[in-house]
Write an enzyme that holds these catalytic residues in place. Structure first.
Site, mmCIF file in Angstrom:
data_model
loop_
_atom_site.group_PDB
_atom_site.id
_atom_site.type_symbol
_atom_site.label_atom_id
_atom_site.label_comp_id
_atom_site.label_asym_id
_atom_site.label_seq_id
_atom_site.Cartn_x
_atom_site.Cartn_y
_atom_site.Cartn_z
ATOM 1 C CG HIS B 203 -1.946 -1.118 1.135
ATOM 2 N ND1 HIS B 203 -2.738 -1.491 2.191
ATOM 3 C CD2 HIS B 203 -2.287 -1.933 0.109
ATOM 4 C CE1 HIS B 203 -3.526 -2.486 1.812
ATOM 5 N NE2 HIS B 203 -3.260 -2.775 0.557
ATOM 6 C CG LEU B 205 -0.453 9.456 -0.894
ATOM 7 C CD1 LEU B 205 -1.434 10.027 0.126
ATOM 8 C CD2 LEU B 205 0.647 10.473 -1.162
ATOM 9 C CG HIS B 234 -2.559 0.048 -3.691
ATOM 10 N ND1 HIS B 234 -1.535 -0.859 -3.538
ATOM 11 C CD2 HIS B 234 -3.678 -0.699 -3.854
ATOM 12 C CE1 HIS B 234 -2.018 -2.090 -3.609
ATOM 13 N NE2 HIS B 234 -3.300 -2.027 -3.800
ATOM 14 C CB SER B 380 1.110 4.223 -11.834
ATOM 15 O OG SER B 380 1.738 3.832 -10.642
ATOM 16 C CG HIS B 399 -4.501 -5.728 -9.245
ATOM 17 N ND1 HIS B 399 -3.686 -6.720 -9.723
ATOM 18 C CD2 HIS B 399 -4.271 -5.676 -7.917
ATOM 19 C CE1 HIS B 399 -3.006 -7.252 -8.715
ATOM 20 N NE2 HIS B 399 -3.332 -6.636 -7.615
ATOM 21 C CE LYS B 475 5.870 0.559 -0.463
ATOM 22 N NZ LYS B 475 5.003 -0.199 -1.391
#
Lengths: 170, 476
Positions: B203, B205, B234, B380, B399, B475
């Site tokens: 996960h 940002l 995420h 991305s 994904h 992170k």
């Protein structure tokens, strides 16, 4: 049913805050000859396996392996937490045991380094010893979400050594 | 996996014929290189899913598929309740409704770079991330239930977000059919202080720069332009989703034999959709979806606040918010017949093409945005859903990059400090409380995201609109 409270059976070797110096780093395995834990390969997550001379010892060792997914650092045994699990079979009981530790880690913001289990049939009472997460000191790598049924196995080998393993979702 | 074991339908579509207990074939969308690099377990798991009752058409794996639990990660499967179809906790995943949102800042790279370090530090301070982090919000029982029913709408009503965000979130920001009363007290306890937290593992940002545009029309519709800056988040339903997944996985494993379900492996634990357990899981899982939608809305609000402090002129509009761990009741045409199916997407994104009535009006002419996360050092992508994905994969696409290497292997190859320094030299600032966590997530541990999105495009699942590179990465 009789439950016994006893001293921690399996520890990361850390009791009290003075310990830690000289404690060997355990990156991916804490194996000794008859008992210990290891991490095994999974693409996205991490497999954890505990071994011991009994089911109880294998479960306790796997719990140590679970903690070592999060941190390599020493963990002080400052607080004790009790958990209880009950399932219909031994493998799901193992998953439930790891899930119970994950729940206590998440809700109490703690890490646990010492574990003791007492089992009566398919009921388990466990004691966890640990301390609050100290981000600077523990540098926690990732958060276990839950124990999965993938690669799940609790078994005894020909030498009478027990192993308990499954993949942890992180 | 060895491609020679499969039937090649075209260079990006491979079929495993049904054998044994398989009710349908397995279909893998990937080019030859990607499929060669996939673990054999992906094929095994796709075949196992094909044995489940009520599965429709095929068990499908996306180009980023890798070994999961029960279902492969990158797995898609649709089940018909009228044919004994099942719902599987493993087919959704522990991180229920884990997903990605991308926000348009209205800023350019040249606006950000002079303040890159300060913005990174502020985001790292404001976004609770990693193990042991604490959210700024504490919910009582009534508020937890309101959040589980209201999703992102609940967050907006409490001032953590903007009303205009909602139309750019799947389900309008609120999943219908959520049943907080089916969510255990332990799951709620796990979430009580976790709203507005990022989590850990994969996960993140990221502040990203748009570096390539592939489809001008779709990019314009999405508000993407070269050198524009976006913020991408995420994460998912945090502890609540994890606890729901853990509890139902064990309950489904225990209950499957009595329901007459023969599982090739207990990790596929599932329950008939038309059963008390199946309905209870669906109600709890939908509450988990609302938790994730609320969580990402709150994190988006925090990001908006940080950017507002530095750049009062920043517009900060939500581009879109998609989930990639879900099971949803959807209407699909199968062999010319419209059917109501429960579509599991485990590490797969819904990918609705142009004209689909569920796509927000602003994107209806180009298709739904499909947000593809990379890794800290790699690109991305924003893709646009293609109508052809309905027939091929129940309107689904990939994904993310997908892991190519285990965390254990990554730790042997890289150190966290080294990765942070290398990325800093490339102009990417990484902030994380854990050096080992950064090493776990080394960019080299992931598949080539470019190959993944290209395979998805060639397969007709979604087409490339824009590529972004990270500037700042937070992170857990």
């Amino acid at each position: 049913m009789v439950w016994f409270h006893h001293a921690p059976a399996v520890c990361s070797g850390v009791f009290g805050r003075s310990v830690g110096k000289g404690w060997p780093a355990m990156n991916a395995t804490g194996q000794i000859s008859a008992s210990g834990w290891e991490h095994f390969h999974h693409d996205a997550d991490i497999g954890v396996c505990g071994r011991g001379r009994s089911v109880v010892e294998a479960f306790e060792q796997a719990a140590l392996g679970l903690t070592r997914i999060v941190t390599d650092s020493p963990i002080a045994a400052d607080s004790q937490v009790e958990v209880e699990c009950r399932q219909n079979d031994l493998e799901l009981l193992f998953v439930d045991w790891l899930d119970a530790i994950i729940y206590e880690m998440a809700t109490r913001k703690m890490l646990f380094g010492c574990f003791a289990i007492h089992m009566e049939g398919l009921a388990l009472r466990g004691s966890l010893w640990g301390e609050p997460v100290d981000v600077a000191r523990h540098a926690p790598a990732c958060e276990p979400k839950g124990a999965t049924l993938t690669e799940l196995e609790v078994a005894r080998d020909d030498n009478g050594l027990w192993s308990a393993r499954c993949v942890i979702d992180v | 996996m060895n491609p020679a074991n499969f039937t090649e339908l075209n260079p990006v579509t491979w079929r495993i014929e049904p054998t044994g207990a398989m009710r349908v074939p397995a279909i893998i969308f990937a080019d030859e290189q990607l499929i060669t690099e996939m673990d054999d377990k992906v094929g095994q798991q796709a075949c196992n899913v094909a044995t489940l009752p009520g599965i429709v058409s095929a068990s499908i794996a996306m180009p980023d598929a890798h070994w999961g639990y029960g279902f492969p990660i990158g797995g898609v499967a649709a089940f018909d309740p009228a044919e004994g179809g099942v719902v599987s906790a493993g087919g959704v995943g522990f991180d229920i409704s884990c997903g990605v949102r991308t926000m348009l800042t209205g800023l350019s790279v040249e606006d950000i770079l002079p303040r890159q370090e300060a913005v990174a530090e502020s985001l790292f301070r404001q976004i609770p991330a990693g193990v042991g982090s604490r959210g700024k919000i504490t919910l009582d029982d009534a508020e937890i239930d309101a959040m589980l029913t209201g999703g992102a709408r609940w967050a907006v009503e409490h001032g953590w977000g903007e009303e205009r965000d909602l139309e750019c979130i799947e389900e309008g920001g609120r999943m219908e059919g959520a049943r907080p009363d089916f969510v255990s007290d332990r799951a709620k306890d796990r979430q009580r202080r976790e709203m507005g937290t990022l989590g850990s593992g994969n996960h993140y940002l990221e502040v990203q720069a748009v570096v390539e545009i592939f489809d001008e029309e779709a990019a314009a519709a999405y508000g993407l332009r070269l050198d524009g800056v976006v913020v991408t988040i995420h994460c998912g339903s945090r502890g609540l989703g994890h606890q729901i997944g853990s509890e139902f996985l064990k309950e489904m494993a225990n209950a499957a034999p009595a329901a007459g379900i023969i599982l090739p492996d207990r990790e596929l634990a599932c329950a008939p959709i038309k059963s008390e357990l199946g309905e209870r899981y669906l109600g709890a899982m939908r509450a988990g979806i609302n938790c994730a939608l609320a969580n990402r809305e709150i994190l988006g609000h925090y990001s908006r606040q940080v950017f507002g402090d530095y750049f009062p002129e920043a517009t900060f509009e939500l581009l879109f918010d998609v989930s990639h761990n879900t099971c949803k009741l959807e209407s699909h045409v199968v062999a010319g017949v419209r059917r109501e199916l429960f579509v599991h997407r485990k590490g797969a994104t819904r990918s609705l093409g142009a004209g689909h009535p569920v796509v927000p009006q602003a994107f209806r002419t180009v298709g739904q945005p499909v947000l593809i996360g990379g890794s800290m050092g790699t690109s991305s992508y924003v893709l646009a859903g293609e109508s052809t994905s309905e027939e091929k994969a129940f309107s689904s696409a990939c994904h993310g990059a997908g892991r190519a290497m285990s965390r254990h292997a990554a730790l042997k190859l890289w150190g966290g400090r080294q990765i942070v320094d290398d990325l800093a030299a490339q102009g990417i600032l990484v902030c994380s409380p854990s050096s080992r966590g950064v090493a776990d997530e080394a960019p080299g541990a992931y598949k080539d995201v470019e190959a993944v999105v290209l395979a998805a495009e060639r397969a007709g699942l979604a087409r490339r609109v824009a590529r972004m590179r990270p500037i700042i990465c937070i992170k857990g």
